[in-house]
Design a protein around this motif. Structure first.
Motif, mmCIF file in Angstrom:
data_model
loop_
_atom_site.group_PDB
_atom_site.id
_atom_site.type_symbol
_atom_site.label_atom_id
_atom_site.label_comp_id
_atom_site.label_asym_id
_atom_site.label_seq_id
_atom_site.Cartn_x
_atom_site.Cartn_y
_atom_site.Cartn_z
ATOM 1 N N GLN A 23 6.906 0.276 -3.607
ATOM 2 C CA GLN A 23 6.798 0.601 -5.029
ATOM 3 C C GLN A 23 6.593 -0.671 -5.857
ATOM 4 O O GLN A 23 5.758 -0.707 -6.767
ATOM 5 C CB GLN A 23 8.059 1.321 -5.502
ATOM 6 N N VAL A 24 7.318 -1.733 -5.514
ATOM 7 C CA VAL A 24 7.163 -3.008 -6.219
ATOM 8 C C VAL A 24 5.750 -3.554 -6.022
ATOM 9 O O VAL A 24 5.125 -4.068 -6.955
ATOM 10 C CB VAL A 24 8.208 -4.027 -5.727
ATOM 11 N N ILE A 25 5.216 -3.423 -4.811
ATOM 12 C CA ILE A 25 3.851 -3.876 -4.524
ATOM 13 C C ILE A 25 2.844 -3.141 -5.404
ATOM 14 O O ILE A 25 1.945 -3.748 -5.988
ATOM 15 C CB ILE A 25 3.527 -3.676 -3.032
ATOM 16 N N ARG A 26 2.981 -1.823 -5.500
ATOM 17 C CA ARG A 26 2.051 -1.035 -6.323
ATOM 18 C C ARG A 26 2.095 -1.490 -7.776
ATOM 19 O O ARG A 26 1.059 -1.611 -8.443
ATOM 20 C CB ARG A 26 2.392 0.452 -6.219
ATOM 21 N N GLU A 27 3.293 -1.749 -8.277
ATOM 22 C CA GLU A 27 3.438 -2.180 -9.671
ATOM 23 C C GLU A 27 2.830 -3.563 -9.888
ATOM 24 O O GLU A 27 2.146 -3.807 -10.888
ATOM 25 C CB GLU A 27 4.922 -2.203 -10.044
ATOM 26 N N ALA A 28 3.080 -4.480 -8.974
ATOM 27 C CA ALA A 28 2.636 -5.864 -9.145
ATOM 28 C C ALA A 28 1.133 -6.016 -8.943
ATOM 29 O O ALA A 28 0.479 -6.762 -9.684
ATOM 30 C CB ALA A 28 3.379 -6.774 -8.169
ATOM 31 N N GLU A 29 0.569 -5.303 -7.960
ATOM 32 C CA GLU A 29 -0.847 -5.478 -7.647
ATOM 33 C C GLU A 29 -1.749 -4.598 -8.505
ATOM 34 O O GLU A 29 -2.930 -4.910 -8.690
ATOM 35 C CB GLU A 29 -1.081 -5.214 -6.157
ATOM 36 N N GLY A 30 -1.238 -3.478 -8.989
ATOM 37 C CA GLY A 30 -1.964 -2.674 -9.955
ATOM 38 C C GLY A 30 -3.090 -1.839 -9.403
ATOM 39 O O GLY A 30 -3.830 -1.213 -10.164
ATOM 40 N N GLU A 31 -3.260 -1.781 -8.096
ATOM 41 C CA GLU A 31 -4.289 -0.942 -7.484
ATOM 42 C C GLU A 31 -3.931 -0.674 -6.030
ATOM 43 O O GLU A 31 -3.112 -1.388 -5.436
ATOM 44 C CB GLU A 31 -5.661 -1.615 -7.562
ATOM 45 N N LYS A 32 -4.547 0.345 -5.471
ATOM 46 C CA LYS A 32 -4.311 0.652 -4.064
ATOM 47 C C LYS A 32 -4.966 -0.405 -3.173
ATOM 48 O O LYS A 32 -6.008 -0.954 -3.515
ATOM 49 C CB LYS A 32 -4.871 2.031 -3.722
#
Length: 327
Positions: free
Chosen positions: A250-259
């Motif tokens: 979840q943190v990765i999705r928030e930080a990177e902003g895309e799949k």
């Protein structure tokens, strides 16, 4: 293909000992499986540790200009991750970013010019040349070899610096512990056979040292009939997600902003008796007329943004290909 269909199909092929090739994306939304004989028609090429579905083709010289992401952009994502680490929501987060490549080469050109333990070309969409094993299965032994910790080999005392760096050690220990627990969910007698050994990665433009470990377990008799569940139980790969996995993703999705898509997913080949698979890192994708190289590294509470940004840059390379530095 749905996850349930993927699992059912892989289980059946495993039970019947029918060779197949598979790929699963990081988000577990686009799993695919094929008979190996159909891959050429699907415009998919691969070479896994010398086993390939195509004849060797003469490589052309490939050059590219690299346009790295701005440090300020990376730092913003890093700070978001770091806040979660400080709050105790995660112990390790793999943060990645895109570097634009300007090149006249095509993805097939890059595929044929590269040399790696695992390489793959996928439908004109992306190419990967990965040094990292996801899992191998031979007999009833399953093994995984996470790679965590990278340094420019040309730095004075590079190997000692890498091995003695407390941040790199903490990161590696976390991943080894995570993957040992992962293997324990699908196998017995799990042990770390080799801990934190150095691997040498050489290219025309880069010479890197990376640390890996080897973890093994014993699968039950008849595991082939549950091969689909075994693969899915281990995803996403711990070395390119973090710990604990659900919150970290979840943190990765928030930080990177895309799949991420297939980047940091896995691909593998089952020959009817054994399985060999890799993590889809060292990855170039095509978006319209643009090429992007994805890279990153593990962030811990001991990380510093500038050092992590440098590691991201160090990993932007193509083995055996000359690459011009962006001025």
């Amino acid at each position: 293909m749905s996850l349930s269909t993927f699992i059912e199909l892989v289980n059946k092929k495993g039970k019947d000992r029918v060779p197949f090739f598979f790929v699963v994306d990081f988000e577990l939304q686009k799993p695919k499986v094929w008979d190996v004989d159909s891959l050429i028609d699907e415009n998919i090429l691969f070479n896994f540790e010398g086993f390939s579905n195509h004849q060797k083709k003469e490589a052309i010289s490939v050059h590219a200009e690299k346009i790295y992401p701005a440090f300020e952009t990376y730092e913003k994502a890093f700070n978001h991750v770091y806040q979660h680490l400080q709050a105790g929501n995660s112990f390790l987060v793999n943060l990645t970013a895109k570097t634009e490549l300007i090149t006249s080469a095509s993805l097939p050109d890059i595929y044929h010019a590269s040399s790696a333990k695992y390489k793959m070309f996928y439908k004109g969409e992306w190419v990967v040349f990965s040094p990292e094993t996801f899992v191998r299965i031979s007999g009833n032994t399953i093994e995984t070899c996470p790679m965590k910790g990278t340094i420019d080999a040309d730095l004075p005392g590079a190997a000692a610096k890498l091995l003695n760096d407390p941040k790199e050690l903490a990161e590696h220990v976390t991943v080894v512990d995570l993957l040992r627990n992962d293997l324990s969910r699908v196998s017995n007698n799990v042990q770390v056979e080799k801990f934190r050994y150095i691997e040498d990665l050489r290219t025309n433009s880069k010479h890197l040292l990376q640390t890996s470990s080897k973890i093994t377990g014993r699968l039950p008799v008849g595991y082939e009939a549950n091969l689909g569940e075994i693969i899915m139980e281990l995803l996403p790969a711990g070395s390119i997600s973090g710990a604990p996995k659900p919150m970290t993703c979840q943190v990765i999705r928030e930080a990177e902003g895309e799949k991420r898509g297939y980047y940091t997913g896995v691909a593998g080949y089952f020959d009817g008796l054994s399985l060999n698979s890799c993590v889809l890192i060292r990855y170039i994708e095509k978006a319209g007329d643009q090429f992007f190289y994805r890279s990153g590294g593990g962030i811990t509470a001991q990380s510093h943004a500038q050092q992590e940004y440098q590691e991201l840059i160090d990993k932007v390379y193509v083995p055996t290909i000359g690459v011009y530095q962006n001025s």
